[in-house]
Write an enzyme that holds these catalytic residues in place. Structure first.
Site, PDB file in Angstrom:
ATOM      1  N   LYS A 122      -6.275  11.528   8.912  1.00 43.32           N
ATOM      2  CA  LYS A 122      -5.074  10.710   9.133  1.00 43.32           C
ATOM      3  C   LYS A 122      -4.257  11.291  10.304  1.00 43.32           C
ATOM      4  CE  LYS A 122      -3.745   7.621   7.007  1.00 43.32           C
ATOM      5  NZ  LYS A 122      -3.989   6.159   7.120  1.00 43.32           N
ATOM      6  N   ARG A 153       4.759  16.387  -5.953  1.00 45.32           N
ATOM      7  CA  ARG A 153       4.612  15.201  -5.103  1.00 45.32           C
ATOM      8  C   ARG A 153       5.923  14.420  -5.164  1.00 45.32           C
ATOM      9  NH1 ARG A 153       1.155  18.010  -3.732  1.00 45.32           N
ATOM     10  NH2 ARG A 153      -1.066  17.591  -3.410  1.00 45.32           N
ATOM     11  N   ASN A 177       3.417  17.824 -11.074  1.00 46.93           N
ATOM     12  CA  ASN A 177       2.427  16.950 -11.720  1.00 46.93           C
ATOM     13  C   ASN A 177       2.510  16.999 -13.242  1.00 46.93           C
ATOM     14  OD1 ASN A 177       1.432  16.186  -9.228  1.00 46.93           O
ATOM     15  ND2 ASN A 177      -0.142  17.784  -9.206  1.00 46.93           N
ATOM     16  N   THR A 199       0.661   9.022   6.380  1.00 45.24           N
ATOM     17  CA  THR A 199       0.978   9.715   5.133  1.00 45.24           C
ATOM     18  C   THR A 199       1.795  10.982   5.388  1.00 45.24           C
ATOM     19  OG1 THR A 199      -0.063  10.982   3.349  1.00 45.24           O
ATOM     20  CG2 THR A 199      -1.317  10.796   5.367  1.00 45.24           C
ATOM     21  N   ASP A 200       2.498  11.432   4.348  1.00 45.72           N
ATOM     22  CA  ASP A 200       3.221  12.710   4.455  1.00 45.72           C
ATOM     23  C   ASP A 200       2.259  13.896   4.443  1.00 45.72           C
ATOM     24  OD1 ASP A 200       2.445  12.665   1.768  1.00 45.72           O
ATOM     25  OD2 ASP A 200       4.457  12.988   0.965  1.00 45.72           O
ATOM     26  N   GLU A 201       0.983  13.642   4.059  1.00 44.28           N
ATOM     27  CA  GLU A 201       0.039  14.770   3.962  1.00 44.28           C
ATOM     28  C   GLU A 201      -0.245  15.406   5.316  1.00 44.28           C
ATOM     29  OE1 GLU A 201      -3.193  14.628   1.341  1.00 44.28           O
ATOM     30  OE2 GLU A 201      -2.173  13.364  -0.113  1.00 44.28           O
ATOM     31  N   TYR A 227      -9.183  14.540   4.390  1.00 44.69           N
ATOM     32  CA  TYR A 227      -8.436  13.274   4.422  1.00 44.69           C
ATOM     33  C   TYR A 227      -7.204  13.415   5.325  1.00 44.69           C
ATOM     34  CZ  TYR A 227      -4.813   9.961   3.046  1.00 44.69           C
ATOM     35  OH  TYR A 227      -3.791   9.039   3.077  1.00 44.69           O
TER      36      TYR A 227
HETATM   37  P1  NAD Z   1      -6.942   2.215  -0.949  1.00 46.03           P
HETATM   38  O1  NAD Z   1      -8.050   3.192  -0.956  1.00 46.03           O
HETATM   39  O2  NAD Z   1      -6.449   1.649  -2.225  1.00 46.03           O
HETATM   40  O3  NAD Z   1      -7.321   0.967  -0.022  1.00 46.03           O
HETATM   41  C1  NAD Z   1      -7.951   1.121   1.217  1.00 46.03           C
HETATM   42  C2  NAD Z   1      -8.495  -0.240   1.635  1.00 46.03           C
HETATM   43  O4  NAD Z   1      -9.098  -0.099   2.931  1.00 46.03           O
HETATM   44  C3  NAD Z   1      -9.567  -0.781   0.700  1.00 46.03           C
HETATM   45  O5  NAD Z   1      -9.323  -2.138   0.416  1.00 46.03           O
HETATM   46  C4  NAD Z   1     -10.851  -0.620   1.488  1.00 46.03           C
HETATM   47  O6  NAD Z   1     -11.839  -1.599   1.173  1.00 46.03           O
HETATM   48  C5  NAD Z   1     -10.348  -0.768   2.903  1.00 46.03           C
HETATM   49  N1  NAD Z   1     -11.223  -0.136   3.906  1.00 46.03           N
HETATM   50  C6  NAD Z   1     -11.769   1.109   3.847  1.00 46.03           C
HETATM   51  N2  NAD Z   1     -12.509   1.337   4.948  1.00 46.03           N
HETATM   52  C7  NAD Z   1     -12.403   0.241   5.720  1.00 46.03           C
HETATM   53  C8  NAD Z   1     -12.926  -0.127   6.986  1.00 46.03           C
HETATM   54  N3  NAD Z   1     -13.724   0.707   7.679  1.00 46.03           N
HETATM   55  N4  NAD Z   1     -12.614  -1.334   7.496  1.00 46.03           N
HETATM   56  C9  NAD Z   1     -11.848  -2.200   6.801  1.00 46.03           C
HETATM   57  N5  NAD Z   1     -11.324  -1.910   5.590  1.00 46.03           N
HETATM   58  C10 NAD Z   1     -11.603  -0.701   5.050  1.00 46.03           C
HETATM   59  O7  NAD Z   1      -5.770   2.928  -0.136  1.00 46.03           O
HETATM   60  P2  NAD Z   1      -4.173   2.805  -0.324  1.00 46.03           P
HETATM   61  O8  NAD Z   1      -3.713   3.804  -1.292  1.00 46.03           O
HETATM   62  O9  NAD Z   1      -3.819   1.379  -0.490  1.00 46.03           O
HETATM   63  O10 NAD Z   1      -3.718   3.304   1.136  1.00 46.03           O
HETATM   64  C11 NAD Z   1      -3.565   2.371   2.201  1.00 46.03           C
HETATM   65  C12 NAD Z   1      -3.109   3.137   3.433  1.00 46.03           C
HETATM   66  O11 NAD Z   1      -1.880   3.788   3.171  1.00 46.03           O
HETATM   67  C13 NAD Z   1      -4.090   4.228   3.848  1.00 46.03           C
HETATM   68  O12 NAD Z   1      -4.131   4.239   5.265  1.00 46.03           O
HETATM   69  C14 NAD Z   1      -3.468   5.504   3.331  1.00 46.03           C
HETATM   70  O13 NAD Z   1      -3.826   6.592   4.137  1.00 46.03           O
HETATM   71  C15 NAD Z   1      -1.998   5.172   3.455  1.00 46.03           C
HETATM   72  N6  NAD Z   1      -1.095   5.865   2.498  1.00 46.03           N
HETATM   73  C16 NAD Z   1      -1.376   5.833   1.152  1.00 46.03           C
HETATM   74  C17 NAD Z   1      -0.469   6.437   0.274  1.00 46.03           C
HETATM   75  C18 NAD Z   1      -0.705   6.419  -1.221  1.00 46.03           C
HETATM   76  O14 NAD Z   1       0.022   7.094  -1.957  1.00 46.03           O
HETATM   77  N7  NAD Z   1      -1.658   5.674  -1.736  1.00 46.03           N
HETATM   78  C19 NAD Z   1       0.682   7.080   0.765  1.00 46.03           C
HETATM   79  C20 NAD Z   1       0.911   7.098   2.154  1.00 46.03           C
HETATM   80  C21 NAD Z   1       0.014   6.471   3.000  1.00 46.03           C
HETATM   81  O1  DAU Z   2       1.156  11.908  -0.206  1.00 47.65           O
HETATM   82  C1  DAU Z   2       0.572  10.691   0.128  1.00 47.65           C
HETATM   83  C2  DAU Z   2      -0.852  10.687  -0.359  1.00 47.65           C
HETATM   84  O2  DAU Z   2      -0.790  10.538  -1.773  1.00 47.65           O
HETATM   85  C3  DAU Z   2      -1.703   9.591   0.257  1.00 47.65           C
HETATM   86  O3  DAU Z   2      -1.795   9.805   1.639  1.00 47.65           O
HETATM   87  C4  DAU Z   2      -3.095   9.573  -0.380  1.00 47.65           C
HETATM   88  O4  DAU Z   2      -3.836   8.486   0.131  1.00 47.65           O
HETATM   89  C5  DAU Z   2      -2.938   9.423  -1.869  1.00 47.65           C
HETATM   90  O5  DAU Z   2      -4.192   9.480  -2.488  1.00 47.65           O
HETATM   91  C6  DAU Z   2      -2.028  10.513  -2.440  1.00 47.65           C
HETATM   92  O6  DAU Z   2      -2.677  11.809  -2.340  1.00 47.65           O
HETATM   93  P1  DAU Z   2      -2.569  12.880  -3.517  1.00 47.65           P
HETATM   94  O7  DAU Z   2      -3.710  13.802  -3.417  1.00 47.65           O
HETATM   95  O8  DAU Z   2      -1.206  13.469  -3.572  1.00 47.65           O
HETATM   96  O9  DAU Z   2      -2.710  11.872  -4.777  1.00 47.65           O
HETATM   97  P2  DAU Z   2      -3.531  12.015  -6.147  1.00 47.65           P
HETATM   98  O10 DAU Z   2      -3.082  10.900  -7.033  1.00 47.65           O
HETATM   99  O11 DAU Z   2      -4.979  12.192  -5.920  1.00 47.65           O
HETATM  100  O12 DAU Z   2      -2.989  13.382  -6.750  1.00 47.65           O
HETATM  101  C7  DAU Z   2      -1.602  13.563  -7.023  1.00 47.65           C
HETATM  102  C8  DAU Z   2      -1.424  14.983  -7.515  1.00 47.65           C
HETATM  103  O13 DAU Z   2      -2.042  15.090  -8.803  1.00 47.65           O
HETATM  104  C9  DAU Z   2      -2.094  16.018  -6.646  1.00 47.65           C
HETATM  105  O14 DAU Z   2      -1.291  17.194  -6.659  1.00 47.65           O
HETATM  106  C10 DAU Z   2      -3.423  16.305  -7.332  1.00 47.65           C
HETATM  107  C11 DAU Z   2      -3.088  16.077  -8.795  1.00 47.65           C
HETATM  108  N1  DAU Z   2      -4.167  15.551  -9.640  1.00 47.65           N
HETATM  109  C12 DAU Z   2      -4.876  14.473  -9.197  1.00 47.65           C
HETATM  110  C13 DAU Z   2      -5.897  13.957  -9.963  1.00 47.65           C
HETATM  111  C14 DAU Z   2      -6.714  12.778  -9.461  1.00 47.65           C
HETATM  112  C15 DAU Z   2      -4.430  16.111 -10.874  1.00 47.65           C
HETATM  113  O15 DAU Z   2      -3.739  17.068 -11.293  1.00 47.65           O
HETATM  114  N2  DAU Z   2      -5.414  15.587 -11.633  1.00 47.65           N
HETATM  115  C16 DAU Z   2      -6.207  14.549 -11.217  1.00 47.65           C
HETATM  116  O16 DAU Z   2      -7.133  14.145 -11.963  1.00 47.65           O
END
Ligand code: NAD
Ligand code: DAU
Length: 385
Positions: free
Chosen positions: A162, A222, A257, A132-134, A158
């Site tokens: 990562k 974001r 946001n 992730t970019d985080e 988190y």
């Molecule tokens: P998500 O939470 O939707 O899905 C995660 C999945 O992993 C789920 O299906 C869960 O059951 C499974 N899981 C959790 N723990 C596990 C374990 N111990 N063994 C096997 N499976 C397990 O997450 P997502 O948003 O799809 O993110 C997927 C990946 O991409 C993550 O590694 C996250 O850090 C990364 N990522 C997410 C974003 C985003 O914006 N969502 C951006 C950049 C990177």
């Molecule tokens: O940047 C990549 C990341 O993006 C991934 O690595 C994470 O897995 C993914 O969850 C996401 O993280 P964020 O914290 O950026 O996503 P989220 O959707 O939780 O929040 C987006 C922005 O919105 C953040 O600045 C927090 C804000 N927010 C979030 C929620 C849930 C709100 O203002 N209100 C809310 O209720």
């Protein structure tokens, strides 16, 4: 065969579908099915003979070793993770167990498997870590977007978990020669995202006539990318990325946001007007900020564009509208995932007032609790279903 972990989650299930349609070859899908994993996400590929689903934990060394020996994948794509920042603030433990220890166990098993492969298969094998970019931390408003050589500065449990996983991945390359690739992607959006994340949560709350919670002043930025573009980027990196390298993935699409939430409201006003004719904007409610809330993420994706020819294909406006339509057309999916456990989370995070019908707090402030195996289906042996 490609082994994908976390393939029942948001990005993982989109990636399974993408790989089965765009890249030849079967997919072994290992997922623990936590609250975020959902077999409904895989309905479109459930009867596809090239898809094998196994319920299991990436931290289960014996299971991983058995799967690698049995299915002999040419690559491991690690997406399994605890992924929600707010949950990592309440319960960091599960993030350390899966994101750090789980990735370590997976690396160990993959490394042992890789080391015993014949030379030609060893040369082709890849371990791809989806990160992730985080990990780069928060950027000042005027700072250039983070490139791959930006220092790691994670701020949430988190992000720290990562970052730790990324360091482990790097060390397995440097120390043991495991051919690893790391991708660092910005915020994804699209179908099948669990409604704890901002975009699906805002849509869900808007339709349920509940306050749409915006943390702090709504000025946090974001950088949004459609999940299918992320999947295409992962496939490009897997095909032609250089082992040991990291690739940033992003669409240069920075948005505060509050601007995003207003766009969601405006799109919903067109696609599903409120019955009383008012705008969904009146449901926006500023709530207490996320502790340690990173102000801005922005990703420099120049390397993957230059070296691998990847570029995002979806415009944000079109992608967001398509995503909103998906949620409107898949309300059954939403009701299935918003179970009792989900409602407990919302109450814990936002307070009971988040469930209150809207009407008396447009642009106002509500409480935030945070501050106070058989192909084409489930592999029977490990499934435990
Ligand atoms: P998500 O939470 O939707 O899905 C995660 C999945 O992993 C789920 O299906 C869960 O059951 C499974 N899981 C959790 N723990 C596990 C374990 N111990 N063994 C096997 N499976 C397990 O997450 P997502 O948003 O799809 O993110 C997927 C990946 O991409 C993550 O590694 C996250 O850090 C990364 N990522 C997410 C974003 C985003 O914006 N969502 C951006 C950049 C990177
Ligand atoms: O940047 C990549 C990341 O993006 C991934 O690595 C994470 O897995 C993914 O969850 C996401 O993280 P964020 O914290 O950026 O996503 P989220 O959707 O939780 O929040 C987006 C922005 O919105 C953040 O600045 C927090 C804000 N927010 C979030 C929620 C849930 C709100 O203002 N209100 C809310 O209720």
């Amino acid at each position: 065969m490609i082994l994908i972990t976390g393939g029942a989650g948001f990005i993982g299930s989109n990636l399974v579908r993408y790989l089965l349609s765009a890249v030849a070859g079967p997919v072994l899908n290992l997922d623990k099915l936590t609250y975020a994993g959902n077999l409904q996400n895989l309905a479109a590929v459930w009867s596809d003979q090239r898809h094998v689903f196994v319920r299991g934990d990436i931290a289960d060394a014996d299971l991983i070793a058995r799967l690698l020996a049995q299915y002999r994948p040419r690559a491991v794509l690690n997406l399994a993770a605890e992924s929600h920042v707010d949950r990592s603030i309440h319960d960091p433990d599960s993030f350390m167990r899966t994101n750090v220890v789980g990735t370590f166990r997976l690396l160990e098993a993959a490394c042992a498997y890789w080391a015993a492969l014949p030379a030609d298969q060893q040369a082709r094998f890849r371990f791809l870590q989806v990160s992730t970019d985080e990990v780069y931390g928060s950027l000042d408003g005027a700072a250039p977007p983070a490139a791959e050589d930006a220092p790691y500065a994670p701020n949430s449990p988190y992000a720290a978990s990562k970052a730790a996983a990324d360091h482990l991945v790097r060390s397995f390359h440097r120390t043991y020669g495991l051919p690893v690739l790391t991708t660092n992607c910005s915020n994804n959006y699209g179908p099948h995202q669990f409604p704890e994340k901002l975009i699906p949560l805002a849509i869900h709350h808007a339709l349920e006539d509940k306050p749409i919670p915006v943390y702090g002043d709504g000025g946090n930025i974001r950088d949004w990318l459609h999940v299918e573009d992320h999947c295409a980027a992962i496939a490009r990196v897997l095909a032609d990325g250089r082992p040991g390298e990291s690739y940033n993935i992003g669409a240069t699409n920075e948005l505060p946001n509050i601007a995003l939430v207003k766009l969601i409201c405006a799109t919903l006003d067109e696609e599903r007007p409120r019955r009383d004719g008012a705008s969904y904007l009146r449901q926006i409610a500023f709530v207490a900020d996320r502790p340690g809330h990173d102000r801005r993420y922005a990703i420099d994706a120049g390397k993957i564009r230059r070296e691998l020819g990847w570029a995002p294909s979806q415009s944000f406006e079109a992608g967001l509208r398509q995503t909103i339509r998906w949620y409107l057309n898949n309300q059954d999916w939403v009701s299935n995932v918003t179970t009792g456990a989900y409602r407990d989370w919302i109450a814990r995070q936002y307070g009971a007032s988040a469930d209150r019908p809207q009407g008396d707090h447009p642009g106002g402030r509500i409480g935030n609790a945070a501050l106070s195996a058989h192909p084409g289906g489930v592999e029977a042996a490990a499934a435990g279903l």
